[in-house]
Motif scaffolding. Sequence first.
Motif, mmCIF file in Angstrom:
data_model
loop_
_atom_site.group_PDB
_atom_site.id
_atom_site.type_symbol
_atom_site.label_atom_id
_atom_site.label_comp_id
_atom_site.label_asym_id
_atom_site.label_seq_id
_atom_site.Cartn_x
_atom_site.Cartn_y
_atom_site.Cartn_z
ATOM 1 N N THR A 126 0.864 -1.177 0.000
ATOM 2 C CA THR A 126 0.000 0.000 0.000
ATOM 3 C C THR A 126 0.898 1.223 0.000
ATOM 4 O O THR A 126 1.719 1.392 0.896
ATOM 5 C CB THR A 126 -0.923 0.028 1.241
ATOM 6 O OG1 THR A 126 -1.674 -1.183 1.277
ATOM 7 C CG2 THR A 126 -1.870 1.213 1.177
ATOM 8 N N THR A 134 0.713 5.232 0.087
ATOM 9 C CA THR A 134 -0.178 6.370 0.330
ATOM 10 C C THR A 134 0.631 7.657 0.359
ATOM 11 O O THR A 134 1.791 7.660 0.791
ATOM 12 C CB THR A 134 -0.947 6.230 1.660
ATOM 13 O OG1 THR A 134 -0.012 6.139 2.729
ATOM 14 C CG2 THR A 134 -1.828 5.009 1.661
ATOM 15 N N GLU A 151 -5.640 12.660 -0.595
ATOM 16 C CA GLU A 151 -4.885 11.436 -0.332
ATOM 17 C C GLU A 151 -4.984 10.509 -1.540
ATOM 18 O O GLU A 151 -6.061 10.297 -2.086
ATOM 19 C CB GLU A 151 -5.408 10.721 0.909
ATOM 20 C CG GLU A 151 -4.584 9.494 1.248
ATOM 21 C CD GLU A 151 -5.048 8.784 2.500
ATOM 22 O OE1 GLU A 151 -4.249 8.658 3.427
ATOM 23 O OE2 GLU A 151 -6.224 8.374 2.543
ATOM 24 N N LYS A 152 -3.845 9.979 -1.934
ATOM 25 C CA LYS A 152 -3.776 8.999 -3.019
ATOM 26 C C LYS A 152 -3.330 7.670 -2.414
ATOM 27 O O LYS A 152 -2.446 7.636 -1.558
ATOM 28 C CB LYS A 152 -2.774 9.427 -4.098
ATOM 29 C CG LYS A 152 -3.132 10.734 -4.772
ATOM 30 C CD LYS A 152 -4.394 10.588 -5.579
ATOM 31 C CE LYS A 152 -4.770 11.889 -6.252
ATOM 32 N NZ LYS A 152 -5.979 11.783 -7.029
ATOM 33 N N VAL A 153 -3.941 6.593 -2.854
ATOM 34 C CA VAL A 153 -3.605 5.264 -2.364
ATOM 35 C C VAL A 153 -3.442 4.335 -3.557
ATOM 36 O O VAL A 153 -4.339 4.228 -4.398
ATOM 37 C CB VAL A 153 -4.700 4.712 -1.421
ATOM 38 C CG1 VAL A 153 -4.328 3.309 -0.931
ATOM 39 C CG2 VAL A 153 -4.935 5.650 -0.242
#
Length: 174
Positions: free
Chosen positions: A72, A74, A84-86
């Motif tokens: 993951t 982030t 926020e980008k994930v």
Amino acid sequence: MYLARPLAALALTGLLSACSSTPPFPIARSVDLERFMGDWYVIASIPTPLEKGAHNAVESYRLEPDGTIATTFTFREGAFDGPEKVLRPRGFVRDHASNAVWGMQFVWPIKAEYLVAHVDPEYTETIIARSRRDYVWIMARSPVLPEAGYARLAAKVAELGYDPGELTRVPQRW
């Protein structure tokens, strides 16, 4: 028909010269996957286009029962209060003798090269690189790396054949 043989010879020559001119890329001798798992703060990178301007970037790894690595990534886009980008790529260990050569799959079936070029004995810092020397990441278990530690890791990045002037610090505020 007349062009097939010369074109095949030209292609083979190009392939062989490409293989012989690429120096071997140094990787960590041995990576203990269990110890490597967990959160890593991105301290600096030569970023991919997707992560340019990233703030509070963290890469997290979890070893799955099938041997793959759930990942993951982030970050905040453009600012500490940015969106926020994930991303959730999956890692595949390609060299089980060292555990330092992975394929990172963002989109099936492509597995991007992902090399653990350095990890310290305490597993508090790492350098992830690519043999094309296009992208690199300096990461640590803590969001803050003392200046001497950063300088030492930037020098290692240079030893790997990267231009350290291209390194971009990733702002971290926790």
